[in-house]
Design a protein around this motif. Structure first.
Motif, mmCIF file in Angstrom:
data_model
loop_
_atom_site.group_PDB
_atom_site.id
_atom_site.type_symbol
_atom_site.label_atom_id
_atom_site.label_comp_id
_atom_site.label_asym_id
_atom_site.label_seq_id
_atom_site.Cartn_x
_atom_site.Cartn_y
_atom_site.Cartn_z
ATOM 1 N N TYR A 1 -0.896 5.585 5.706
ATOM 2 C CA TYR A 1 0.560 5.787 5.690
ATOM 3 C C TYR A 1 1.115 5.823 4.267
ATOM 4 O O TYR A 1 2.327 5.963 4.089
ATOM 5 C CB TYR A 1 1.261 4.645 6.433
ATOM 6 N N GLY A 2 0.224 5.659 3.277
ATOM 7 C CA GLY A 2 0.696 5.578 1.905
ATOM 8 C C GLY A 2 1.141 4.188 1.512
ATOM 9 O O GLY A 2 1.836 4.013 0.503
ATOM 10 N N GLN A 3 0.762 3.163 2.300
ATOM 11 C CA GLN A 3 1.188 1.799 2.040
ATOM 12 C C GLN A 3 0.014 0.972 1.494
ATOM 13 O O GLN A 3 -1.149 1.363 1.610
ATOM 14 C CB GLN A 3 1.729 1.149 3.323
ATOM 15 N N ALA A 4 0.359 -0.179 0.921
ATOM 16 C CA ALA A 4 -0.621 -1.133 0.382
ATOM 17 C C ALA A 4 -1.492 -0.526 -0.707
ATOM 18 O O ALA A 4 -2.560 -1.067 -1.011
ATOM 19 C CB ALA A 4 -1.511 -1.681 1.508
ATOM 20 N N CYS A 5 -1.035 0.587 -1.318
ATOM 21 C CA CYS A 5 -1.822 1.187 -2.400
ATOM 22 C C CYS A 5 -1.671 0.405 -3.701
ATOM 23 O O CYS A 5 -2.455 0.621 -4.640
ATOM 24 C CB CYS A 5 -1.390 2.638 -2.618
ATOM 25 N N HIS B 1 -8.431 7.702 1.776
ATOM 26 C CA HIS B 1 -6.985 7.716 2.030
ATOM 27 C C HIS B 1 -6.198 7.345 0.782
ATOM 28 O O HIS B 1 -5.083 7.862 0.563
ATOM 29 C CB HIS B 1 -6.656 6.765 3.174
ATOM 30 N N VAL B 2 -6.756 6.489 -0.051
ATOM 31 C CA VAL B 2 -6.084 6.200 -1.318
ATOM 32 C C VAL B 2 -6.053 7.452 -2.194
ATOM 33 O O VAL B 2 -5.046 7.752 -2.857
ATOM 34 C CB VAL B 2 -6.790 5.031 -2.037
ATOM 35 N N THR B 3 -7.159 8.212 -2.188
ATOM 36 C CA THR B 3 -7.206 9.457 -2.960
ATOM 37 C C THR B 3 -6.207 10.466 -2.427
ATOM 38 O O THR B 3 -5.534 11.177 -3.203
ATOM 39 C CB THR B 3 -8.630 10.038 -2.910
ATOM 40 N N PRO C 1 4.103 6.946 -4.451
ATOM 41 C CA PRO C 1 3.247 5.757 -4.303
ATOM 42 C C PRO C 1 2.896 5.175 -5.662
ATOM 43 O O PRO C 1 2.968 5.841 -6.698
ATOM 44 C CB PRO C 1 2.004 6.307 -3.589
ATOM 45 N N PRO C 2 2.483 3.898 -5.674
ATOM 46 C CA PRO C 2 2.173 3.239 -6.966
ATOM 47 C C PRO C 2 0.802 3.597 -7.514
ATOM 48 O O PRO C 2 0.351 2.949 -8.457
ATOM 49 C CB PRO C 2 2.234 1.750 -6.605
ATOM 50 N N ASN D 1 0.022 11.797 3.481
ATOM 51 C CA ASN D 1 0.110 10.500 4.146
ATOM 52 C C ASN D 1 1.531 9.988 4.254
ATOM 53 O O ASN D 1 1.848 9.235 5.183
ATOM 54 C CB ASN D 1 -0.748 9.473 3.392
ATOM 55 N N TYR D 2 2.384 10.362 3.333
ATOM 56 C CA TYR D 2 3.745 9.838 3.351
ATOM 57 C C TYR D 2 4.557 10.374 4.530
ATOM 58 O O TYR D 2 5.648 9.861 4.831
ATOM 59 C CB TYR D 2 4.456 10.160 2.032
ATOM 60 N N LEU D 3 4.036 11.428 5.206
ATOM 61 C CA LEU D 3 4.742 11.985 6.363
ATOM 62 C C LEU D 3 4.154 11.526 7.699
ATOM 63 O O LEU D 3 4.742 11.796 8.747
ATOM 64 C CB LEU D 3 4.714 13.522 6.309
#
Length: 1440
Positions: A705-709, A756-758, A785-786, A1119-1121
């Motif tokens: 989901y683009g979270q916890a990155c 997914h981080v990539t 994302p960070p 992922n952000y969508l």
């Protein structure tokens, strides 16, 4: 106050009390009244009206009590049997009354027949010398007589024994009887007298009885029904005796053996019982005493020894037949567990019948009946065979039904589950849980009829468990949790879902929502998806819990607030570890149900808090990790099952994941379990690896989901250390390490996280650009994302190095099979990395292309040349779910209300998700190749060998030719992965079609696969369907026939009459066939219009746009969508199987809805005309060059879709191009094979009723047809004889006006008339309508030649039929024949000739049939008979 009498007072005291009472004149406590006897007089009479009766009784009446007791239950009124006879009238004469009741003596003594007593022995009373009969005590008599049938008391047995003793004492002995009656024989043969005397004592009395009896024992003659029946039976008996007397001893024994071998033992026992084999020897002697002459005469008939031999055979047979009966009836002291003793009171004479309950149970045996026996189960949940003889100490016997059978039935277990005894409730729930567990494993599939799960759910098992869950006793609560886990959860399903987590798009999964189409009403069809879900939610809230649970068990449980009860058990009760794990499994299954279920679990107060605090703590007792440590409580200890529950809960949506990470502090838990190596965790090693694996998977879901990155930067050293240690897995795989599979799964979870981080890092630049360009707007912005691309760019060397090392072991089968999941994730990561890398502005494109060239030459090309890869392509077909539908079929105990993937018991190795499946690796390989060729077009030719593998071609050819797969929960999740592989093959083929000159040989195969894939792709894959429509389905490169003489071949086929059998003229003109465009010209034009046809179809699938956006976000890595990892509910494929007709159907629905609202459409806009034209062009292309891809659509459904051309608008079918293409398609559907497959009586997909559609077509024809022959053919097609008679009744009964405009010429009609005339019509109403329309000239040959021929043929066959039929039909055909003969008009004379002289159909004849020159003699004779019967006086003369 007067005192009452007391005990001990004398009679004088009572008299004194009476005098006091009378002197006081007090009112008595009771009142004495005279009640009239109901048997005397009528009701309502009182004592004052009648004189006092002598026999009237004194009745004591208590105050305030009714005279008659109230009836507790209504009963029938009592009727007196003599009441009617006791009614008298005042004017009735008593003498006449006596005379009427008097009966003559003949009414009593009708016929006196004296009994014959000549053969009865007269015995004198035995003198005793006593004045009175001597009394006796029962102890003086020994009980020696045994009762043959029934039960008698001890007294009755004593009396029978006494009578038998008296008879024995008074009867003469056998020797005396022989001596008295053998004198005549001795005079004739004195030598034989000495031998004859002992024979009665030596012979068996049964044999003697057989030869001496003079009456038959079996045959009575009652069935003859005549007065001489007894004589006939006696004659048969005498003949039998004579036959036996003439036979020797050996012959009798031989015949006896034959009979015993042929007859049923039960029949033999029955015959013996009729002969009275249980009568004792003393009764036989009594009979011989009554018939002494017969005894002596029969004594010499049989030879010596025959009776003895027969007795042995007979007794042996009797023993074998009655062996089982004696086991049941006879009892001895040995059968009793407690031996009775004579010292015991009243036990000197033991009544064994009353002690029968004390003996051992009989051995169980299976009943020989067609009806099934009740299933019984052991305490372990095993099915006990019906004939199993188990010892009683196992606790499986009880005093219920079938007490001799061990085990408990489901009904008995249900009864025990509601017992007041805690142990019984607990045991019943435990056994039921084990039964459910074994039933889901399929252990009872071959032994039991029906489904145990369905039976239990229908009986209320779910709510039995729910009620037991609320029990205050811990054991009952634990047993109900275990049974509920067995009902809902399949651990094998969870295992395979974890196995596919790291596959391509494996993180997304279908929700566990049952498909209940029957719950959706028709009125909701026009609602949007959001309105439907809200409406359904309101309905479910208003329904009772059992109704909801009937079609969705999880939703029904959530309505009972089960999550609150489970939270209470975990938080307050704190059960043992087994119960805790079962609860976590149940919650995981509920979380897989839907996003709504995840929300309810998150909103449950303190549920997630309790699970995170108690089962995912950051620190715990270190003694847990000690070997052999037995956990008594799981609270306060980290648990991988709890981490998995949180991960599945996070898959429900990005909002749920954000709440878990922030509100419930899961970020700190992730850092805790990822930063520390599993070997350092204070847990058992296996549990530590599982916990670490689930932590990485949870982080991967959040990164999806683009979270916890932001954790990536903090834990980057840990991740790099793990990547560096991955090559060490290779050495551990060689060493048979038991933890290697768990280690490989942890490694794949790490690579999935990095993938997914990539993907998230690849979107950073795009989000930053959007944020800067829309900074001034007030709309909601998505923050970048960070993590940036430079944070992940250094991971690719580690991945590529690891991939190279593993690929070196591809020849080692066992090692490769173990490391294949890790290899799969390596390739998926590289594909994702290079796709994102090519879009980064900071990356030099040349460097990227050079890396791809190096990867191709050094890694992928050598890999494709490996023999192991070739063998993997060959395994595609054996492991395919499309080619092997049974591999994903529903389990034996599948129920619609509980979703199951049918993985219980494990899948075989040669399965799509089996251990030897090539699908995950080959899908990842094709994904990487497509990513490379998408970026570097120059490398496409390097991978041309992929499409040339024989195993791949064989698999593709087989997969698209199989029928449409059944979409069920057990097949959808597997088919989705198989469709991924097919899509990547087609995507690679699309790139090669324009660059490789030798690709054309594969084009047709890949086009067929693409068309089949379009109608199979499941929800969530809308992006793949869009890509197939955009680049493959309408791509001219995949239709090589358009360039290589396909249109010319179609024209040549029409010339040779190979493809069509007739041509339809243009409407409204008599234009020659040469001016009409040929099918080849139509095909050529359609081929040229493929780009606009594609645009037409893409515009008509715009309703899928919202789903397409979500699907594109998932497949393109945005992922952000992504809103949820749960895919849409599966109710079927995205596109229907008849999607080629979709624009036409959509247009018909639009016009129909407009007309429903009152709008009148006389003409259609040009774009709608073009839409219909392009639709018909595409269907014509498919029917000509890709006919097999449309085989799944019934021919009747195709015709129904084409009828929309005539039902849409008033003049649409008159458009020239539309008319030509419709006629070309109709000629295809009128070919013999298509007509044979046409079935209008079967239900058609997407059509509620074909009859209603046909009525609409008739009404449209009446209004706007203009006599068009093409329209007429569509009207005539459903009127074939083998289709429903209601269609023909509609034309000839309600819409006869169309008969004048239905002028399709016989020469242009494409269907053989034999399909309309054979077999002869048998519906009398339709035949009358045929005849009426012919006689009234409503149906003429010039107006409607086709139906005229049909009506004449059927009427002729009916009026000359000689078959036997009903009286009504016979009268109707004779009436029609007479009326036909009376036709005299000029027009009617022609009809008369046709009806009478019709012979056979003839397509070359102008009228369509041949006529007799003269009637055949049989028909002529029949006609004369009918006419003469009508008018005998003036019979007409027939002139031939």
């Amino acid at each position: 106050m007067l005192s009452r009498p007391k005990p001990g007072e004398s009679e004088a005291d009572l008299i004194h009390f009476q005098n006091q009472f009378l002197a006081a004149r007090a009112s008595p406590a009771v009142k004495i009244v005279k009640k009239a006897d109901k048997r005397k007089g009528e009701e309502g009479s009182t004592d004052s009206e009648r004189p006092p009766l002598q026999d009237s009784k004194d009745v004591v009446m208590l105050d305030d009590f009714p005279d008659i007791l109230p009836a507790l239950t209504p009963g029938p009124p009592k009727k007196s049997k003599i009441k009617s006879a006791s009614v008298h009238f005042e004017d009735e004469d008593p003498e006449e009354r006596l005379e009427s009741h008097d009966r003559h003596v003949t009414a009593v003594f009708s016929k006196i027949i004296e009994r014959d007593t000549s053969a009865v022995a007269v015995t004198m009373p035995v003198p005793t010398g006593d004045p009175f009969p001597r009394t006796f005590h029962r102890s003086e008599i020994k009980s020696e007589v045994k009762v043959g049938s029934g039960r008698k008391s001890i007294f009755a047995q004593k009396m029978a024994a006494r009578r038998a003793a008296e008879k024995e004492a008074t009867a003469p002995s056998a020797a005396e009887c022989v001596q008295i009656r053998s004198t005549p024989r001795d005079a004739l043969d004195p030598e034989g007298s000495a031998e004859e005397a002992p024979r009665p004592g030596n012979r068996d009395d049964k044999a003697d009885d057989f030869f001496t009896t003079q009456r038959p024992c079996i045959i009575t003659g009652e069935g003859l029904g005549s007065q001489k029946s007894e004589q006939e039976a006696q004659a048969i008996h005498k003949e039998n005796l004579e036959k036996l007397q003439s036979m020797s001893q050996e012959e009798i024994l031989q015949e006896q053996e034959k009979l015993l071998a042929q007859l049923d033992p039960s029949l033999v026992a029955f015959l013996k019982s009729r002969r009275g084999v249980n009568v004792g020897q003393k009764n036989e002697l009594k009979k011989e005493q009554n018939r002494p002459e017969e005894f002596v005469e029969s004594l010499t008939v049989p030879q010596h020894g025959v009776g003895a031999s027969l007795s042995i055979q007979e007794s042996g047979l009797e023993e074998s037949v009655r062996k089982e009966e004696n086991m049941k009836m006879e009892m001895t002291d040995d059968d009793l567990p407690v031996k009775p003793k004579k010292e015991w009171i009243h036990m000197d004479n033991v009544e064994f019948e009353k002690l029968e309950w004390m003996k051992d149970l009989p051995s169980p045996r299976q009943k020989k009946t067609k009806k099934g026996m009740q299933a019984r189960f052991s305490l372990k949940g095993d099915l006990i065979p019906a004939d199993a003889d188990l010892p009683t100490h196992l606790g499986l016997h009880h005093h219920g039904e079938e007490a001799e059978r061990a085990g408990y039935s489901l009904q008995e277990l249900f009864h025990l589950s509601r017992s007041q005894v805690i142990q019984q409730r607990t045991l019943a729930l435990q056994v039921l849980g084990r039964i459910v567990q074994k039933a889901r494993a399929g252990e009872f599939a071959s032994s039991l009829k029906g489904s145990i799960l369905r039976l239990l759910l229908d009986a209320g098992f779910l709510f039995l468990l729910r009620f037991s869950l609320d029990d205050a006793v811990d054991n009952v609560m634990a047993a109900s949790v275990g049974a509920l886990r067995a009902l809902l959860v399949s651990l094998d399903d969870e295992k395979y879902l974890d196995w596919t987590f790291s596959w391509y798009q494996g993180m997304a999964a279908f929700p566990f929502v049952p498909n209940n189409e029957e719950e959706e009403e028709e009125e909701e069809e026009e609602l949007t998806g959001t309105e439907k879900s809200q409406n359904k939610k309101l309905k479910d809230e208003n329904k009772p819990d059992p109704d909801v649970a009937r079609y969705d068990v999880v939703k029904g449980l959530l309505k009972t607030r089960i999550q609150h009860r489970l939270r209470y058990i975990l938080e307050v009760v704190r059960p043992v570890p087994t119960v805790v794990l079962d609860i976590l499994h149940i919650l995981t299954h509920i979380a897989r149900h839907s996003s709504e279920a995840c929300s309810q679990l998150l909103d449950c107060p303190r549920l997630i808090d309790t699970i995170v605090r108690e089962f995912i703590p950051t620190q715990w007792d270190p003694h847990v990790a000690e070997p052999g440590c037995l956990l008594t409580s799981l609270h306060g200890v980290a648990c991988s099952t709890a981490m998995k529950f949180i991960r599945v809960l996070a898959s429900g949506g990005r909002n749920a994941t954000a709440r878990l990470l922030n509100k419930f502090e899961m970020k700190s838990r992730l850092i805790r379990f990822i930063a520390e190596d599993p070997q350092d965790l204070l847990l058992p090693k296996e549990e530590a690896i599982r916990l670490s694996t689930e932590a990485f998977r949870l982080w991967a879901v959040a990164a999806g989901y683009g979270q916890a990155c932001d954790l990536y930067r903090d834990l980057y050293p840990v991740l790099v250390r793990i990547l560096q240690s991955l090559p060490e897995l290779l050495s551990s795989c060689h060493e048979k390490n038991p933890m290697r599979e768990l280690s490989v799964q942890r490694a794949t979870a790490v690579i999935t996280l990095l993938m997914h981080v990539t993907q998230t890092a690849g979107c950073t630049v795009e989000l930053q650009a959007k944020l800067s360009s829309n900074s001034s707007e007030a709309s909601e912005q998505i923050p970048p994302p960070p993590v940036a691309w430079n944070h992940v760019s250094g991971l690719q060397p580690f991945i590529e190095t690891g991939l190279k090392k593993i690929l070196q072991e591809i020849s080692q089968t066992e090692t490769w099979q173990t490391l294949q999941p890790l290899t799969t994730t390596y390739m998926i990561y590289l594909g994702v990395y290079y796709r994102a890398c090519s879009q980064q502005p900071s990356v030099n494109p040349v460097d990227c292309l050079e890396e791809l060239e190096r990867l191709t030459s050094e890694v992928l090309q050598p890999l494709l040349s490996q023999p192991a890869i070739r063998s993997m392509w060959d395994l595609l077909r054996p492991c395919s779910a499309l080619c092997n539908p049974l591999s994903c079929s529903l389990g034996p105990e599948s129920v619609l209300s509980i979703i199951s993937l049918s993985c219980t018991g494990g899948k075989p190795s040669l399965n799509l998700v089996g251990s030897k499946s090539p699908f995950p690796f080959l899908t990842a390989l094709l994904f990487l190749i497509n990513s490379i060729t998408h970026i570097h077009k120059g490398l496409i030719s390097k991978y041309s060998s992929v499409l040339s593998f024989g195993g791949l071609k064989d698999y593709l050819h087989q997969s698209w030719q199989t029928g449409p797969p059944s979409v069920t929960p057990s097949s959808a999740w597997m088919l989705r992965h198989e469709y991924h592989l097919q899509y990547f093959v087609l995507a690679l083929a699309k790139r090669m079609a324009g660059t490789c000159p030798d690709y054309r040989q594969h084009a047709s195969l890949h086009h067929c696969v693409a068309l089949a894939l379009l109608s199979r792709l499941l929800p969530g894959s809308e992006h793949l369907a869009y890509e197939v429509l955009l680049d493959l389905a309408f791509n001219p490169e995949f239709l090589p026939e358009g360039k290589t003489g396909g249109p010319e071949a179609a024209d040549f086929s029409d010339i040779l009459h190979l493809g069509t059998s007739a041509k339809l003229a243009q409407p409204g003109s008599a234009a020659a066939a040469s001016s009409k465009p040929t099918r080849g010209a139509l095909l050529k034009e359609s081929y040229q219009n493929l780009p606009v046809i594609r645009s037409c179809y893409l515009s008509h699938f715009v309703h899928l746009q919202p789903a397409l956006v979500h699907s594109q976000a998932s497949y393109e890595g945005r992922n952000y969508l992504i809103q949820s990892m749960l895919l849409p509910e599966v109710k079927g494929p995205i596109l229907p199987s008849d999607w080629p007709f979709f624009p036409l159907i959509s247009l018909y629905n639009k016009v129909t809805n407009a007309e429903t609202r009152g709008a009148v459409l006389n003409s259609l806009p040009l774009d709608l005309v073009n839409t219909v034209t392009w639709n018909l062009q595409w269907v014509l292309l498919l029917e000509t060059w890709r006919a097999k891809t449309l085989q799944s659509i019934p021919t009747a459904a195709k015709l129904a879709r084409l009828m929309c051309v005539f039902l849409t608008g008033g003049d649409l079918f008159l458009e020239a191009l539309i008319h030509c293409y419709t006629a070309a398609l109709l000629s295809i559907y009128c070919q013999p094979k298509a007509l044979d497959s046409l079935n209008l009586d079967a239900p058609l997909p997407g059509l509620a009723s074909f009859h209603d559609l046909y009525i609409s077509l008739l009404e449209q024809f009446e209004g706007v047809s203009f006599g068009d022959p093409l329209f007429g053919v569509f009207v005539l097609l459903p009127l074939q004889k083998r289709f429903s008679v209601h269609l023909r009744l509609s034309v000839f009964g309600e819409h006869t006006s169309i008969l004048r405009a239905l002028g399709v010429p016989l020469q242009q009609f494409p269907v053989p008339l034999e399909r309309y005339t054979s077999p002869p019509e048998d519906n009398l109403n339709l035949l009358r309508l045929y005849f009426r329309t012919l006689v009234t000239s409503a149906l003429r040959h010039t107006w409607c030649p086709v139906l005229y021929v049909v009506a004449v043929a059927h009427v002729n066959s009916f009026i000359f039929s000689q078959d036997s039929t009903t009286q009504e039909a016979d009268a109707a055909r004779k009436s029609m024949l007479r009326k036909t003969w009376l036709l005299v008009d000029e027009v009617q004379s022609t009809l008369k000739k046709h009806l009478l002289y019709y012979r056979l159909l003839n397509a070359e004849s102008p009228v369509g049939f041949d006529l007799y020159e003269q009637l055949p003699p049989m028909r002529l004779k029949y006609l004369q008979t009918v006419i003469q019967k009508e008018n005998k006086e003036n019979a007409p003369v027939l002139v031939s």
